[in-house]
Design a protein around this motif. Structure first.
Motif, PDB file in Angstrom:
ATOM      1  N   LYS A   1       0.819  -1.211   0.000  1.00  0.00           N
ATOM      2  CA  LYS A   1       0.000   0.000   0.000  1.00  0.00           C
ATOM      3  C   LYS A   1       0.852   1.261   0.000  1.00  0.00           C
ATOM      4  O   LYS A   1       0.485   2.275  -0.575  1.00  0.00           O
ATOM      5  N   SER A   2       1.998   1.172   0.650  1.00  0.00           N
ATOM      6  CA  SER A   2       2.784   2.392   0.803  1.00  0.00           C
ATOM      7  C   SER A   2       3.594   2.732  -0.437  1.00  0.00           C
ATOM      8  O   SER A   2       4.093   3.829  -0.576  1.00  0.00           O
ATOM      9  N   CYS A   3       3.781   1.764  -1.326  1.00  0.00           N
ATOM     10  CA  CYS A   3       4.719   1.974  -2.437  1.00  0.00           C
ATOM     11  C   CYS A   3       4.174   3.000  -3.425  1.00  0.00           C
ATOM     12  O   CYS A   3       3.104   2.827  -3.996  1.00  0.00           O
ATOM     13  N   PRO A   4       4.913   4.056  -3.653  1.00  0.00           N
ATOM     14  CA  PRO A   4       4.426   5.104  -4.536  1.00  0.00           C
ATOM     15  C   PRO A   4       4.478   4.689  -6.007  1.00  0.00           C
ATOM     16  O   PRO A   4       3.806   5.290  -6.842  1.00  0.00           O
ATOM     17  N   THR A   5       5.271   3.696  -6.344  1.00  0.00           N
ATOM     18  CA  THR A   5       5.407   3.348  -7.764  1.00  0.00           C
ATOM     19  C   THR A   5       4.766   2.003  -8.079  1.00  0.00           C
ATOM     20  O   THR A   5       4.957   1.468  -9.155  1.00  0.00           O
ATOM     21  N   LYS A   6       4.053   1.440  -7.130  1.00  0.00           N
ATOM     22  CA  LYS A   6       3.421   0.128  -7.291  1.00  0.00           C
ATOM     23  C   LYS A   6       4.442  -0.955  -7.649  1.00  0.00           C
ATOM     24  O   LYS A   6       4.188  -1.834  -8.478  1.00  0.00           O
ATOM     25  N   ALA A   7       5.590  -0.846  -7.057  1.00  0.00           N
ATOM     26  CA  ALA A   7       6.625  -1.831  -7.354  1.00  0.00           C
ATOM     27  C   ALA A   7       6.444  -3.089  -6.511  1.00  0.00           C
ATOM     28  O   ALA A   7       6.864  -4.174  -6.902  1.00  0.00           O
ATOM     29  N   VAL A   8       5.837  -2.946  -5.349  1.00  0.00           N
ATOM     30  CA  VAL A   8       5.693  -4.104  -4.463  1.00  0.00           C
ATOM     31  C   VAL A   8       4.463  -4.894  -4.875  1.00  0.00           C
ATOM     32  O   VAL A   8       3.383  -4.345  -5.043  1.00  0.00           O
ATOM     33  N   ASP A   9       4.653  -6.188  -5.042  1.00  0.00           N
ATOM     34  CA  ASP A   9       3.541  -7.039  -5.430  1.00  0.00           C
ATOM     35  C   ASP A   9       3.703  -8.366  -4.688  1.00  0.00           C
ATOM     36  O   ASP A   9       4.515  -9.210  -5.058  1.00  0.00           O
ATOM     37  N   LEU A  10       2.942  -8.526  -3.628  1.00  0.00           N
ATOM     38  CA  LEU A  10       3.140  -9.698  -2.777  1.00  0.00           C
ATOM     39  C   LEU A  10       2.602 -10.985  -3.397  1.00  0.00           C
ATOM     40  O   LEU A  10       2.728 -12.056  -2.814  1.00  0.00           O
ATOM     41  N   SER A  11       2.006 -10.862  -4.582  1.00  0.00           N
ATOM     42  CA  SER A  11       1.515 -12.099  -5.197  1.00  0.00           C
ATOM     43  C   SER A  11       2.512 -12.642  -6.226  1.00  0.00           C
ATOM     44  O   SER A  11       2.256 -13.610  -6.922  1.00  0.00           O
ATOM     45  N   MET A  12       3.654 -12.010  -6.308  1.00  0.00           N
ATOM     46  CA  MET A  12       4.662 -12.431  -7.277  1.00  0.00           C
ATOM     47  C   MET A  12       5.045 -13.891  -7.037  1.00  0.00           C
ATOM     48  O   MET A  12       5.106 -14.350  -5.906  1.00  0.00           O
ATOM     49  N   GLU A  13       5.300 -14.607  -8.120  1.00  0.00           N
ATOM     50  CA  GLU A  13       5.657 -16.016  -7.944  1.00  0.00           C
ATOM     51  C   GLU A  13       7.014 -16.324  -8.543  1.00  0.00           C
ATOM     52  O   GLU A  13       7.519 -15.577  -9.366  1.00  0.00           O
ATOM     53  N   ALA A  14       7.546 -17.470  -8.116  1.00  0.00           N
ATOM     54  CA  ALA A  14       8.835 -17.881  -8.655  1.00  0.00           C
ATOM     55  C   ALA A  14       8.673 -18.161 -10.142  1.00  0.00           C
ATOM     56  O   ALA A  14       7.617 -18.598 -10.584  1.00  0.00           O
ATOM     57  N   SER A  15       9.735 -17.885 -10.889  1.00  0.00           N
ATOM     58  CA  SER A  15       9.632 -18.176 -12.314  1.00  0.00           C
ATOM     59  C   SER A  15      10.776 -19.090 -12.711  1.00  0.00           C
ATOM     60  O   SER A  15      11.856 -19.061 -12.120  1.00  0.00           O
ATOM     61  N   GLU A  16      10.534 -19.900 -13.706  1.00  0.00           N
ATOM     62  CA  GLU A  16      11.581 -20.791 -14.190  1.00  0.00           C
ATOM     63  C   GLU A  16      11.908 -20.451 -15.620  1.00  0.00           C
ATOM     64  O   GLU A  16      11.081 -19.943 -16.348  1.00  0.00           O
ATOM     65  N   ARG A  17      13.129 -20.775 -15.977  1.00  0.00           N
ATOM     66  CA  ARG A  17      13.565 -20.413 -17.310  1.00  0.00           C
ATOM     67  C   ARG A  17      14.624 -21.410 -17.743  1.00  0.00           C
ATOM     68  O   ARG A  17      15.417 -21.869 -16.932  1.00  0.00           O
ATOM     69  N   GLN A  18      14.604 -21.776 -19.011  1.00  0.00           N
ATOM     70  CA  GLN A  18      15.618 -22.708 -19.502  1.00  0.00           C
ATOM     71  C   GLN A  18      16.539 -21.989 -20.467  1.00  0.00           C
ATOM     72  O   GLN A  18      16.080 -21.236 -21.320  1.00  0.00           O
ATOM     73  N   ILE A  19      17.830 -22.235 -20.287  1.00  0.00           N
ATOM     74  CA  ILE A  19      18.760 -21.618 -21.234  1.00  0.00           C
ATOM     75  C   ILE A  19      19.745 -22.667 -21.727  1.00  0.00           C
ATOM     76  O   ILE A  19      20.039 -23.638 -21.028  1.00  0.00           O
ATOM     77  N   GLY A  20      20.209 -22.480 -22.932  1.00  0.00           N
ATOM     78  CA  GLY A  20      21.206 -23.382 -23.483  1.00  0.00           C
ATOM     79  C   GLY A  20      22.585 -22.846 -23.165  1.00  0.00           C
ATOM     80  O   GLY A  20      22.851 -21.665 -23.358  1.00  0.00           O
ATOM     81  N   VAL A  21      23.459 -23.699 -22.618  1.00  0.00           N
ATOM     82  CA  VAL A  21      24.813 -23.250 -22.303  1.00  0.00           C
ATOM     83  C   VAL A  21      25.823 -24.293 -22.755  1.00  0.00           C
ATOM     84  O   VAL A  21      25.540 -25.489 -22.768  1.00  0.00           O
ATOM     85  N   GLY A  22      27.008 -23.803 -23.110  1.00  0.00           N
ATOM     86  CA  GLY A  22      28.052 -24.717 -23.558  1.00  0.00           C
ATOM     87  C   GLY A  22      28.823 -25.318 -22.404  1.00  0.00           C
ATOM     88  O   GLY A  22      29.291 -26.455 -22.467  1.00  0.00           O
ATOM     89  N   ALA A  23      28.974 -24.564 -21.327  1.00  0.00           N
ATOM     90  CA  ALA A  23      29.728 -25.050 -20.178  1.00  0.00           C
ATOM     91  C   ALA A  23      29.193 -24.376 -18.928  1.00  0.00           C
ATOM     92  O   ALA A  23      28.521 -23.348 -19.005  1.00  0.00           O
ATOM     93  N   VAL A  24      29.495 -24.986 -17.795  1.00  0.00           N
ATOM     94  CA  VAL A  24      29.022 -24.436 -16.522  1.00  0.00           C
ATOM     95  C   VAL A  24      30.221 -24.246 -15.602  1.00  0.00           C
ATOM     96  O   VAL A  24      31.067 -25.138 -15.470  1.00  0.00           O
TER      97      VAL A  24
END
Ligand code: FES
Lengths: 1014, 145
Positions: A173-196
């Motif tokens: 409620k206090s955030c002036p720019t609406k940056a806070v969003d408590l419903s945010m969820e974890a996200s997954e992503r796949q990337i191709g890599v040659g080495a780790v």
């Protein structure tokens, strides 16, 4: 077949992760750098001062050339590079595929705050009702559940601590720019890599379970907690107060080896870094609190095995009066629940002593990273029984699985400089893998964009104001700002950009700039650093030079509400925009200076270090010349038969030599030496005199010196008076040749630190203790009934070598400490040595008749003086090559583009020398990978030859040897490739003939005037 | 000079160590009754004494130059050069009739935001006591600029 990928994933963004990621990004690979924390920097963020110069200097990891690709700001505030994507709060959770084409699954934890919207105003934290201990300060201070992970981070965004958050929603409620969003969820992503590359760091031993250190007492702290206690950003803002009762600490004790070298806690290893950080802490504490402070270090062996470690210890003792007490701790007992502590210990003579201290610091040992097991499982690599990464023989970085490399302390117990070396090694290994599959740096190189010099049209500036945080702009009244900006001279267009990603492909902004008449672009943003990197690319697409674009920081200098009125905020913003416009309108377009690079390397020295480096560079497709003084390749390794851990050095050497002599990119000059060395990085010219006295001139871009070292000669301990007195090196060779038969030796005595760590040769040679252990264990294996006595001062069995020290004691090797003031005496009786020494416990003299006396005489560099003179390199006071910066650029020597490795740099064992050679090769490839080397663009100094009066003040001032005096022009000349753009010369020039990029005196004056005008 | 006098402080801040501290301090409480003008420079070593003089001549009541802690200069020794120069500069200022306290040279590390706040606070306090700087006539004589 699927394509080989030139993206590399680096897991962990501490020192070593940053180092590896920067290495690869600079070479041209695309890098994904992830860290599970909300910030980058790893353990370093908690350490303000580091050994050996008690200062930071992490920014020196940034490249000296092409300075515009990475962000040019303190690396503690974050890291960025055009070729790098940094993902915080992100973990690796899955890895499929095979080397060259893995698919990595990354999981991003929700931080509940949108990074792009957060302006860091802190209102959320003001209203947050949850208070929890702050991890950064090891729980010594408190913070809210929504907090800034690091106060100085760039950009500085709040994050939510999910474990503490009660989801009350106040912050949202206090955030002036609406940056806070408590419903945010974890996200997954796949990337191709040659080495780790795994750079997940290390863990720390927790002394909580151990009774006799009394860790539950508030005035007993771990070494990391002590760092925070002393830190200016810590709980007492830089005053050393003990946590129990806030009393100023006057007597501080450091207890070494807590959780290290201890079977009871499953740690048959030495953590390697603690001795030095305790000395550092004690010296700092003395400096902080004054010399009256009693600082005492209680230790078993002070392991000062690294380059210049010993002299640091000597200085601490001599100049700062730190007490070093060799002892075993019996107990720590509180005299009151929040007050003093009584320390009881057994001293060297076996007596029980008690002392009282205000504060007790436990120098806790290292442990495998908390994630080590999980990461090993995901990536399919093996760990040692202790839980560290199991590396391949003679390697610090290659794991049991191809394509997965370990960097920094994740692969073992290391301090900063060793971590940096290992990180370089990991980058090299990853790059070598991809090169072997056809995706090396020569294949991925992009041609530099061509572009002609532009005519000097009158500057017209396009001002793009990126409206990120709505609230801030409301206060500032955007329209009014636009109205005030438009009439400024040279401003062509002013535009408000609301696009979240204005730089993507065919964005509106691009069309708009292209369609305007403008030839300069000014971006005004609250998150300038996000733009700085990508802006250049964007500008290039528009055909603008680097000097024609500028990003300015419009973050409001927020002050408590009501303190400033809107008018002043607006005034402030407008004045900043006008400074930016001024800066751009004054620049004449120029090209970034660049110089061609001779894509060839010269390696001086054909020992294992030189050969390893040569091979690594040649395998990347670049020609290498190896100059060896003798007729044989192999150097010192020719003399080594075994290693402590059962490695086979001769096999390693044979394989390496075979690979080198058959390599089409390597040319070997035997019986040859360098007689002349000219030029500078990118374009060296070296004259080599070959065996047949013919001279050859070689042009090359980089140089590696690995001129080696040798076992020191001695006259001490009756050496030379009996053939039964030998050095460790001779002993090993004679055993191997059969000149000495182990089974026939009844009693063997070894003396460590012969002529070392005292006035004549003040450093520790690092490898002698391990060599003595190796030979002692060999004797015990061949002849279990024989006696072996080792006289030592501090046994330098650092890291996992400790295991062999334990083993040797189990096998019955007798270790007898001696002090430098009471060395064992030796006389030769009937051709055999007789030793007289003092029993440290009983204080009585005793004698040993030895069949063999073996002296550990240490390592000296191999006539570094000659090559140093020819190459113009600095030597340290011990005759080894002097590195530029011991922590952050450990293999760079004093002349740019020249790297050092092997024994000529510092004493090291085979694996460590190889690691260093790999680091040198990597640093070299960083240059060779580019056809053109370019300087930083906008900020370079230049001299106006007309004004220069030839006083040469600037020539001596420049730390980067960038200024020389041109006798023809009668004026100073600046080498743009060497210039780092600091501006020191400009400030010192008595006639104002030098200016640095956009910071000319005239403009500085103009800015000052503008800022101060009302 | 009444209580309402708001001193103007010109701050030259090095881009490396101290910028982190200055940035984070700008989000927290800075002295209320002062105007603080921050100009980022590449290194404290590039701050020409002339810039400091210029700042005074243009209306600054105080000037602070902030560099990296000694030993930490990104360009190795820029801050040492600034230190040497400051000594001469201070003498010069005093000779011209500018109180010594109006000029400060400070070393601040990335995490020492409290130190920055302290410096600015102390200075504005002191400046309020000293009052507005009356620019000595000699300042008008231009040297290098
Ligand atoms: S870089 Fe900060 S003072 Fe030189």
């Amino acid at each position: 077949m699927q394509e080989i990928l030139d993206t590399i994933l680096v897991v962990g963004a501490g020192i070593s992760g940053i180092r590896s990621a920067l290495d690869l990004a600079i070479m041209g690979y695309s890098v994904k750098l992830i860290d599970k924390a909300n910030y980058t920097g790893g353990t370093l963020v908690r350490l303000d001062h580091q050994f050996p110069d008690d200062s930071c200097g992490i920014c020196r990891m940034l490249p000296l050339f092409e300075r515009d690709d990475p962000g040019q700001y303190c690396l503690r505030r974050g890291v960025s590079h055009d070729n790098m994507e940094v993902m915080r709060a992100t973990e690796l959770i899955g890895l499929e595929g095979e080397p060259g084409r893995f698919t990595a699954t990354l999981r991003r934890k929700p931080t509940m705050v949108d990074r792009d919207r957060c302006i860091g105003c802190g209102r959320c934290a003001d209203v947050c009702p949850v208070v929890v201990p702050k991890r950064l300060n090891d729980g010594l201070t408190m913070r809210k559940a929504i907090y800034l992970p690091l106060p100085y981070d760039l950009p500085n965004n709040y994050v939510v601590d999910l474990d503490a958050c009660t989801r009350c929603g106040a912050c949202q409620k206090s955030c002036p720019t609406k940056a806070v969003d408590l419903s945010m969820e974890a996200s997954e992503r796949q990337i191709g890599v040659g080495a780790v590359i795994l750079a997940a760091g290390f863990g720390m031993y927790s002394p909580a379970a151990e009774g006799n250190y009394c860790y539950h007492h508030p005035n007993v702290v771990t070494s990391l907690e002590f760092e925070r206690l002393m830190s200016p950003s810590g709980p007492n803002q830089g005053r050393l107060l003990r946590p129990g009762d806030g009393k100023e600490a006057e007597r501080v004790a450091w207890l070494q080896c807590v959780g290290s070298r201890d079977h009871k806690v499953d740690a048959d290893f030495c953590s390697s870094a603690c001795c030095m950080y305790s000395i550092k802490q004690s010296v700092l504490a003395k400096e902080f609190c004054g010399q009256e402070l009693d600082a005492a270090i209680f230790y078993m062996d002070m392991r000062t095995y690294g380059k210049n470690f010993q002299s640091y210890r000597d200085r601490a003792q001599r100049e700062h009066g730190v007490r070093f007490v060799r002892s075993r701790i019996h107990s720590v007992e509180p005299s009151s629940p929040r007050g003093d502590l009584n320390l009881t210990y057994v001293d060297q003579g076996g007596g029980m002593v008690s002392e009282t201290f205000d504060l007790v610091v436990l120098a806790v040992g290292q442990r495998p990273a908390p994630d080590a097991r999980a990461l090993a499982e995901i990536t399919g690599i093996s760990l040692t029984p202790q839980g560290f990464v199991k590396a391949q023989p003679f390697s610090l970085t290659r794991s049991s699985r191809e394509g997965i490399f370990a960097s920094g302390s994740f692969a073992g117990l290391r301090d900063i400089s060793e971590s940096v070396i290992a990180a370089n090694g990991a980058s090299l290994a990853a790059s070598l893998l991809l090169a072997s599959r056809g995706k090396g740096i020569s294949e991925i190189q992009v041609a530099p964009a061509a572009g002609g010099n532009r005519d000097r049209a009158a500057p017209r500036v396009y001002v793009a104001i990126w409206a990120c945080g709505e609230a801030m702009w409301q206060a500032a009244d955007l329209d009014d700002i636009v109205a005030q900006t438009a009439p400024m001279s040279s401003v062509g267009t002013v535009r408000i950009v609301r696009d979240p990603d204005p730089f993507e492909g065919s964005s509106e902004l691009k069309d708009s700039v292209a369609g305007s008449e403008c030839n300069r672009l000014l971006i005004c943003s609250c998150v300038p650093n996000i733009f700085a990197g990508r802006l250049r690319q964007f500008a290039q697409n528009l055909g603008l030079e680097a000097s024609e674009v500028e990003v300015i920081d419009l973050r409001p200098r927020l002050e408590p509400e009501g303190d400033r009125d809107a008018l002043r905020i607006r005034g402030d913003i407008v004045s900043r925009i006008s400074l930016g416009v001024d800066k751009l309108s004054g620049t004449l377009p120029w090209r970034t200076p660049s110089a061609a690079i001779e894509p060839r390397a010269l390696v001086i020295g054909g020992g294992i270090a030189g050969l390893t480096a040569a091979l690594a560079i040649a395998n990347h497709g670049f020609p290498v010349h190896v100059v060896e003084k003798t007729s044989e390749l192999g150097g010192n390794l020719l003399n080594l038969r075994r290693t402590l851990d059962g490695g086979q050095p001769q096999r390693l050497l044979a394989e390496t030599i075979a690979a080198v002599i058959h390599h089409r990119n390597i040319r070997i000059h035997k019986n040859a030496r360098v007689v002349k060395f000219e030029g500078q990085v990118g374009r060296f010219a070296t004259t080599v005199m070959n065996q047949d006295a013919t001279v050859e001139r070689i042009g090359h871009g980089v140089t590696i010196v690995a001129t080696g070292g040798r076992e020191a000669a001695t006259k001490s301990y009756c050496f030379g008076q009996s053939e039964r007195i030998v050095t460790q090196g001779e002993f090993e060779r004679k055993l191997d040749e059969g000149a000495i038969v182990a089974e026939e030796l009844g009693t063997v005595a070894m003396v460590q630190c012969v002529d070392s760590r005292e006035k004549s040769r003040p450093y520790c040679s690092r490898i002698c203790c391990a060599t003595a252990l190796k030979n002692a264990l060999y004797l015990k294996e061949k002849n279990p009934g024989g006696d072996v006595f080792i006289f030592y001062r501090d046994l330098m069995s650092y890291g996992f070598i400790e295991t062999y020290y334990t083993l040797a004691r189990q096998k019955g090797v007798v270790f007898i400490p001696y002090g430098v003031e009471r060395k064992p005496g030796v006389v030769v009786e009937n051709g055999a040595p007789v030793l007289t020494a003092v029993d440290p416990i009983l204080g009585r003299e005793f004698q040993i008749r030895a069949d063999m006396l073996v002296l550990s005489t240490g390592v000296v560099s191999h006539n570094c003086g000659e090559p140093a003179r020819v190459l113009g390199l600095k030597l340290d006071k011990n005759g080894f090559y002097q590195e530029e910066e011991s922590k952050w650029r450990p293999v760079d020597l004093s002349r740019r583009g020249v790297f050092g490795c092997g024994l000529a740099h510092s004493p090291r064992n085979i694996t460590e020398s190889i690691a260093m050679a790999q680091a040198s090769a990597l640093r070299s490839l960083r240059f060779l990978s580019k056809a053109q080397l370019s300087a930083g663009d906008a900020t370079l100094a230049s001299v106006d030859p007309q004004s220069c009066m030839g006083c040469r003040t600037c020539v001596d001032l420049c730390e980067f040897q960038a200024i020389s005096f041109d006798d023809n022009r009668k004026a100073s000349r600046i080498d743009e490739m060497m210039c780092q753009g600091c501006g020191v010369c400009a400030a010192a020039c008595p006639v104002g003939a030098i200016s640095v990029g956009n910071y000319t005196a005239g403009r500085m004056i103009g800015w000052i005037e503008a800022m101060l005008a009302d | 000079m009444g209580k309402d006098f708001e001193p103007k402080i010109m701050v030259f801040v090095c881009n490396w160590c101290p910028l982190g501290a200055v940035d984070s301090a700008s989000r927290t409480a800075l002295p209320r009754k002062a105007q603080i003008k921050v100009l980022r420079v590449l290194c404290s070593g590039m701050v020409d004494p002339g810039y400091v003089m210029k700042a005074f001549a243009s209306g600054a009541d105080g000037v602070v130059v902030i560099g990296c802690p000694l030993g930490n200069c990104h360009y190795i020794s820029g801050n040492i050069k600034a230190l040497r120069r400051a000594y001469l500069l201070r003498n010069l200022l005093v000779g011209l009739g500018v109180e010594e306290e109006r000029f400060r040279l400070e070393w601040i590390a990335h995490a020492e935001q409290h130190l920055y706040v302290e410096v600015v606070q102390e200075m504005s306090q002191r400046l309020r006591e000293l009052g507005r700087l009356v620019v000595p006539g000699l300042f008008r004589a231009r040297g290098k600029f």
